[in-house]
Write a protein that holds these residues in place. Structure first.
Motif, PDB file in Angstrom:
ATOM      1  N   VAL A 339       0.827  -1.106  -0.394  1.00  0.00           N
ATOM      2  CA  VAL A 339       0.131   0.176   0.042  1.00  0.00           C
ATOM      3  C   VAL A 339       0.915   1.120   0.137  1.00  0.00           C
ATOM      4  O   VAL A 339       0.713   2.206  -0.662  1.00  0.00           O
ATOM      5  N   ARG A 340       1.892   1.072   0.802  1.00  0.00           N
ATOM      6  CA  ARG A 340       2.787   2.545   0.767  1.00  0.00           C
ATOM      7  C   ARG A 340       3.197   3.027  -0.800  1.00  0.00           C
ATOM      8  O   ARG A 340       3.456   3.752  -0.761  1.00  0.00           O
ATOM      9  N   GLU A 341       4.050   1.702  -1.032  1.00  0.00           N
ATOM     10  CA  GLU A 341       4.894   2.359  -2.551  1.00  0.00           C
ATOM     11  C   GLU A 341       3.669   2.252  -3.636  1.00  0.00           C
ATOM     12  O   GLU A 341       3.351   2.854  -4.461  1.00  0.00           O
ATOM     13  N   ARG A 342       2.358   1.685  -3.301  1.00  0.00           N
ATOM     14  CA  ARG A 342       0.924   1.589  -4.140  1.00  0.00           C
ATOM     15  C   ARG A 342       0.772   3.539  -4.396  1.00  0.00           C
ATOM     16  O   ARG A 342       0.860   4.390  -5.331  1.00  0.00           O
ATOM     17  N   LEU A 343       0.639   3.841  -3.043  1.00  0.00           N
ATOM     18  CA  LEU A 343       0.391   5.547  -2.746  1.00  0.00           C
ATOM     19  C   LEU A 343       1.390   6.409  -3.165  1.00  0.00           C
ATOM     20  O   LEU A 343       1.432   6.942  -4.430  1.00  0.00           O
ATOM     21  N   ALA A 344       2.828   6.127  -3.611  1.00  0.00           N
ATOM     22  CA  ALA A 344       3.836   6.282  -4.173  1.00  0.00           C
ATOM     23  C   ALA A 344       3.521   6.801  -5.378  1.00  0.00           C
ATOM     24  O   ALA A 344       3.827   7.737  -5.882  1.00  0.00           O
ATOM     25  N   LEU A 345       3.556   5.191  -5.933  1.00  0.00           N
ATOM     26  CA  LEU A 345       3.550   5.493  -7.457  1.00  0.00           C
ATOM     27  C   LEU A 345       2.145   6.210  -8.218  1.00  0.00           C
ATOM     28  O   LEU A 345       2.624   6.665  -9.307  1.00  0.00           O
ATOM     29  N   ILE A 346       1.090   6.536  -7.300  1.00  0.00           N
ATOM     30  CA  ILE A 346       0.111   6.512  -8.420  1.00  0.00           C
ATOM     31  C   ILE A 346      -0.329   8.540  -8.182  1.00  0.00           C
ATOM     32  O   ILE A 346      -1.148   8.801  -8.673  1.00  0.00           O
ATOM     33  N   GLY A 347       0.838   8.836  -6.976  1.00  0.00           N
ATOM     34  CA  GLY A 347       0.992  10.585  -6.630  1.00  0.00           C
ATOM     35  C   GLY A 347       0.395  11.005  -6.063  1.00  0.00           C
ATOM     36  O   GLY A 347      -0.970  11.570  -6.413  1.00  0.00           O
ATOM     37  N   ALA A 348      -0.748  10.045  -4.621  1.00  0.00           N
ATOM     38  CA  ALA A 348      -1.533  10.779  -3.884  1.00  0.00           C
ATOM     39  C   ALA A 348      -1.355  11.251  -3.176  1.00  0.00           C
ATOM     40  O   ALA A 348       0.003  10.811  -2.510  1.00  0.00           O
ATOM     41  N   ASN A 349      -2.002  12.420  -3.026  1.00  0.00           N
ATOM     42  CA  ASN A 349      -0.396  13.699  -2.023  1.00  0.00           C
ATOM     43  C   ASN A 349      -0.966  13.089  -0.403  1.00  0.00           C
ATOM     44  O   ASN A 349      -2.019  13.841   0.190  1.00  0.00           O
ATOM     45  N   ILE A 350      -0.322  12.656   0.282  1.00  0.00           N
ATOM     46  CA  ILE A 350      -1.187  12.544   1.182  1.00  0.00           C
ATOM     47  C   ILE A 350       0.315  13.232   2.317  1.00  0.00           C
ATOM     48  O   ILE A 350       1.478  12.923   2.733  1.00  0.00           O
ATOM     49  N   ASP A 351      -0.815  13.876   3.886  1.00  0.00           N
ATOM     50  CA  ASP A 351       0.409  14.734   4.437  1.00  0.00           C
ATOM     51  C   ASP A 351       0.383  13.843   5.745  1.00  0.00           C
ATOM     52  O   ASP A 351       1.990  14.049   5.673  1.00  0.00           O
ATOM     53  N   GLU A 352      -0.035  13.375   6.109  1.00  0.00           N
ATOM     54  CA  GLU A 352       0.656  11.865   6.832  1.00  0.00           C
ATOM     55  C   GLU A 352       0.384  10.860   6.461  1.00  0.00           C
ATOM     56  O   GLU A 352      -1.401  10.121   6.009  1.00  0.00           O
ATOM     57  N   LEU A 353       0.670   9.472   7.084  1.00  0.00           N
ATOM     58  CA  LEU A 353       0.572   7.821   6.790  1.00  0.00           C
ATOM     59  C   LEU A 353       0.520   7.570   7.791  1.00  0.00           C
ATOM     60  O   LEU A 353       1.932   7.377   8.279  1.00  0.00           O
ATOM     61  N   ARG A 354      -0.281   6.937   8.570  1.00  0.00           N
ATOM     62  CA  ARG A 354       0.428   5.907   9.763  1.00  0.00           C
ATOM     63  C   ARG A 354      -0.700   3.900   9.482  1.00  0.00           C
ATOM     64  O   ARG A 354      -1.586   4.197   9.001  1.00  0.00           O
ATOM     65  N   CYS A 355       0.099   3.678   9.548  1.00  0.00           N
ATOM     66  CA  CYS A 355      -0.169   1.895   9.140  1.00  0.00           C
ATOM     67  C   CYS A 355      -0.040   1.037  10.697  1.00  0.00           C
ATOM     68  O   CYS A 355       0.954   0.923  10.973  1.00  0.00           O
ATOM     69  N   ASP A 356      -0.896   0.865  11.123  1.00  0.00           N
ATOM     70  CA  ASP A 356      -0.628  -0.698  12.283  1.00  0.00           C
ATOM     71  C   ASP A 356      -1.045  -1.649  11.978  1.00  0.00           C
ATOM     72  O   ASP A 356      -1.860  -1.969  10.712  1.00  0.00           O
ATOM     73  N   LEU A 357      -0.496  -2.722  12.820  1.00  0.00           N
ATOM     74  CA  LEU A 357      -1.260  -3.808  12.745  1.00  0.00           C
ATOM     75  C   LEU A 357      -2.004  -4.190  13.686  1.00  0.00           C
ATOM     76  O   LEU A 357      -1.130  -4.278  15.240  1.00  0.00           O
ATOM     77  N   ILE A 358      -3.452  -3.781  13.913  1.00  0.00           N
ATOM     78  CA  ILE A 358      -4.359  -3.870  15.260  1.00  0.00           C
ATOM     79  C   ILE A 358      -4.296  -5.465  16.387  1.00  0.00           C
ATOM     80  O   ILE A 358      -4.387  -6.510  15.153  1.00  0.00           O
ATOM     81  N   GLY A 359      -3.800  -5.294  17.052  1.00  0.00           N
ATOM     82  CA  GLY A 359      -3.154  -6.421  17.725  1.00  0.00           C
ATOM     83  C   GLY A 359      -1.924  -6.808  17.842  1.00  0.00           C
ATOM     84  O   GLY A 359      -1.536  -8.330  18.672  1.00  0.00           O
TER      85      GLY A 359
END
Length: 439
Positions: A339-359
């Protein structure tokens, strides 16, 4: 005088309030329903519905509680007016007529809305650097009013007083002023009254709801948690209790936790009516689920009032998906990397990104313990543009067939962000006033 806490937040249960009215022998019932962001969200809702902007649960609370309250002479005070106390008062009056409750006086407390004042100049922020002029588009600005207008409405014969933004303890201080004829200029009494209001304001927290901790702090019958009431004397001492037979536990420990809840300095708790001092408060157990409180005091009210400013702060996009079985954590980490790489590839302009594994690491960052056999990926990001925020959930959902095997239960959402900042304005620039509505 007997006063009960019928709600501690906007989504609180209604049954404990009915129980208090029917069995608590109350004079007053208070519904405390506003958090810091709640009123900004209500102002946002009022943009699309000028007659709205008050607590969506207000009418249901009143429909279920008013018949018993009217029959027993219990008067009600609430801040569920949120962004539209006058609209709320008219709506409650119409409800009362529709269910045949007869003549009713409802006081709406206005004047907390200071949006024009805040927009007129730059006020220094107290929770960050900068001024109000530095904020993104401002939705709302509401000053924390005191108990004076509430007491005035009750003195004018109001059966119900509906406010917008007031200090939470003030909802209880107003009825106490009305009952005992106290002066707002007596800081010792106002400090003690604020202590009583502060103990009651979160309702079920005092009777064990937020206090409970399995295996450490046992609280019986949480599913039937009873809300607290206080028997208050003219010297501002009080005995706190709950309806006999209701669930929960009211103890010295639960009262001590609530006394210190959210006050920062116990010797200088700033409210619109007083700078309260809780350091001399004394608590004593005087029976099962009965705690006596005395002492406390305060100094003169502050010259400035706190203002909560709500503003638009972009959008949050979110996506979630679950993995289970052998290697679940490794597959979930691979999914996040994709997901991180895809967001960079498509040029999504995200100011803050947080990725968690719940549990695994969403809350506990220690990394201790064995890996779970099931885990849920959560990817959240903030963006100025709704379209960019939506890319996050779309890429998480695409993992169904474009990511590690075994992903399931994907969800996605986009929501606008209403953020809050705080400032102070001179007291004289805020003008609270009453409007009486005849029901």
């Amino acid at each position: 005088m007997r006063i009960g806490a019928g709600a501690g937040f906007a989504g609180d249960r209604i049954e404990p309030a009915i129980e208090l009215v029917e069995q608590g022998n109350l004079d007053f019932l208070v519904f405390e329903c506003l958090a810091e962001r709640t009123i900004a969200l209500a102002q946002n809702a009022r943009r699309s519905d000028p007659d709205g902007g008050f607590d969506p649960m207000l009418l249901e609370r009143m429909r279920r509680v008013l018949p018993a309250a009217r029959a027993r002479g219990v008067r009600i005070v609430t801040n569920a007016g949120a962004a539209n106390p006058l609209g709320a008062a008219h709506a409650v009056a119409a409800l009362a007529r529709s269910i045949g409750l007869g003549p009713m006086r409802i006081a709406a407390v206005l004047g907390d809305d200071v949006l024009d004042t805040i927009r007129s100049e730059a006020f220094p922020l107290i929770d960050r650097e900068g001024t109000s002029a530095d904020l993104p588009p401002i939705i709302s600005a509401n000053a924390y009013l005191g108990a004076g207008s509430i007491a005035e409405g009750l003195a004018g014969g109001a059966d119900i007083v509906i406010t917008g933004r007031v200090g939470d303890p003030a909802l209880f201080v107003g009825p106490l002023i009305n009952a005992f004829g106290w002066s707002l200029d007596d800081p010792e009494l106002m400090g003690r009254a604020t202590m009583i209001g502060h103990l009651l304001e979160c309702a079920g927290q005092l009777t064990g709801g937020y206090f409970a901790d399995a295996g450490h702090k046992q609280v019986p019958d949480l599913a039937r948690l009873g809300f607290p009431l206080a028997e208050v004397s003219a010297d501002a001492s009080a005995i706190f209790s709950k309806v006999q037979g209701s669930g929960g536990r009211l103890s010295l420990a639960s009262c001590k936790e609530q006394l210190l809840y959210e006050i920062l300095d116990p010797g200088a708790y700033h409210q619109a009516d007083v700078v309260a001092d809780f350091r001399s408060v004394r608590l004593a157990e005087v029976g099962t689920d009965r705690i006596a409180a005395s002492g406390g005091g305060g100094t003169a009210r502050p010259d400035a009032l706190k203002v909560s400013i709500g503003y638009d702060d972009g959008f949050i996009g979110e996506g979630q998906i679950s993995y289970a079985g052998p290697g679940a954590v490794d597959r979930a980490r691979l999914a996040i990397a994709v997901v991180r790489e895809r967001l960079a590839l498509i040029g999504a302009n995200i100011d803050e990104l947080r990725c968690d594994l719940i549990g695994v690491d969403a809350v506990d960052r220690t990394g201790l313990g064995p890996p779970p056999r099931e885990v849920r990926v959560r990817v959240c990001g903030r963006a100025a543009c709704e379209k960019d925020a939506a890319c996050i959930g779309a890429e998480v959902e695409a993992l169904y067939t474009n990511g590690p095997f075994g992903g399931g239960g994907a969800t996605r959402s986009v929501r606008p962000v209403v953020a809050v900042a705080s400032t102070l304005i001179p007291r004289e620039r805020v003008r609270p006033h009453l409007v009486m509505v005849e029901g």
